[in-house]
Design a protein around this motif. Sequence first.
Motif, PDB file in Angstrom:
ATOM      1  N   TYR A 178      -1.236  -1.295  -4.283  1.00 16.21           N
ATOM      2  CA  TYR A 178      -2.347  -0.352  -4.228  1.00 16.21           C
ATOM      3  C   TYR A 178      -1.736   1.038  -4.100  1.00 16.21           C
ATOM      4  CZ  TYR A 178      -5.509  -4.257  -3.414  1.00 16.21           C
ATOM      5  OH  TYR A 178      -6.223  -5.418  -3.539  1.00 16.21           O
ATOM      6  N   GLN A 234      -2.259   4.677  -3.546  1.00 14.58           N
ATOM      7  CA  GLN A 234      -3.209   5.655  -3.022  1.00 14.58           C
ATOM      8  C   GLN A 234      -2.524   7.008  -2.776  1.00 14.58           C
ATOM      9  OE1 GLN A 234      -6.630   5.032  -2.560  1.00 14.58           O
ATOM     10  NE2 GLN A 234      -6.071   3.242  -3.770  1.00 14.58           N
ATOM     11  N   TYR A 248      -7.131   2.894   5.877  1.00 10.77           N
ATOM     12  CA  TYR A 248      -6.924   1.693   5.066  1.00 10.77           C
ATOM     13  C   TYR A 248      -6.818   0.518   6.021  1.00 10.77           C
ATOM     14  CZ  TYR A 248      -5.652   5.243   1.669  1.00 10.77           C
ATOM     15  OH  TYR A 248      -5.663   6.351   0.851  1.00 10.77           O
ATOM     16  N   LEU A 277       0.857  -1.172   0.000  1.00  9.46           N
ATOM     17  CA  LEU A 277       0.000   0.000   0.000  1.00  9.46           C
ATOM     18  C   LEU A 277       0.900   1.231   0.000  1.00  9.46           C
ATOM     19  CD1 LEU A 277      -2.693   1.569   0.374  1.00  9.46           C
ATOM     20  CD2 LEU A 277      -2.379   1.234   2.853  1.00  9.46           C
ATOM     21  N   ILE A 337      -8.442  -3.411   2.204  1.00 13.56           N
ATOM     22  CA  ILE A 337      -7.445  -4.136   1.397  1.00 13.56           C
ATOM     23  C   ILE A 337      -7.209  -5.470   2.108  1.00 13.56           C
ATOM     24  CG2 ILE A 337      -5.174  -4.014   0.301  1.00 13.56           C
ATOM     25  CD1 ILE A 337      -5.243  -1.006   0.694  1.00 13.56           C
TER      26      ILE A 337
END
Length: 193
Positions: free
Chosen positions: A108, A110, A159, A80, A188
């Motif tokens: 991911y 972000q 998250y 992440l 996630i």
Amino acid sequence: MNLKKIITILGMTCFLQGCIFVVGAAAGAAAIAIVYDHRPIESTLEDTKIANQIVDNIHTIPALRNESHIDVTVFNHIVLLTGETPSQEWREQAEDIAKSTPTVSRVYNQIAIQGPTSSLTRTSDSWITTKIKSQMLASEELKTNNSSIKVVTENGVVYLMGNVTQQQASTAVEIARQVSGVQKVIKIFQYKN
């Protein structure tokens, strides 16, 4: 209460509750707490190794090191990326670095396209993470020997990473949504049968 006292109290609270702050690629870091982690120690060490490798590679690029605030969180080889950078090109560069790291299974990204958040925002994120962690620890639904949950807060966005059942995921999301200051919750999770 002045900012210095708030930061001191927050630091002590996180220390006592076991918050873990991961060093980011620039000024500051996302607020990260491991609520439960019942994986073998080898898995945890492997995730740490991957995160450190990505951060080291990000640091080799001056624009990412000096003009961005990028945090790397890893759980079971899933990466992440959070934080801020002023350029779409730099955002993509950070993602490419993460994707090219050996054993990474998914990334991911972000990272927001904007200037770095303030220290006050990061302090608020730490406080949100601490509140979520304490409420999750009090939840009977999440007290199992086989769940693993990691909470990351960046600019009011929470998250949730880990290895949980569908029901545990719903419980964790509901807990996070009810905490003051949370703007959005993003899952996630890896789900167990």
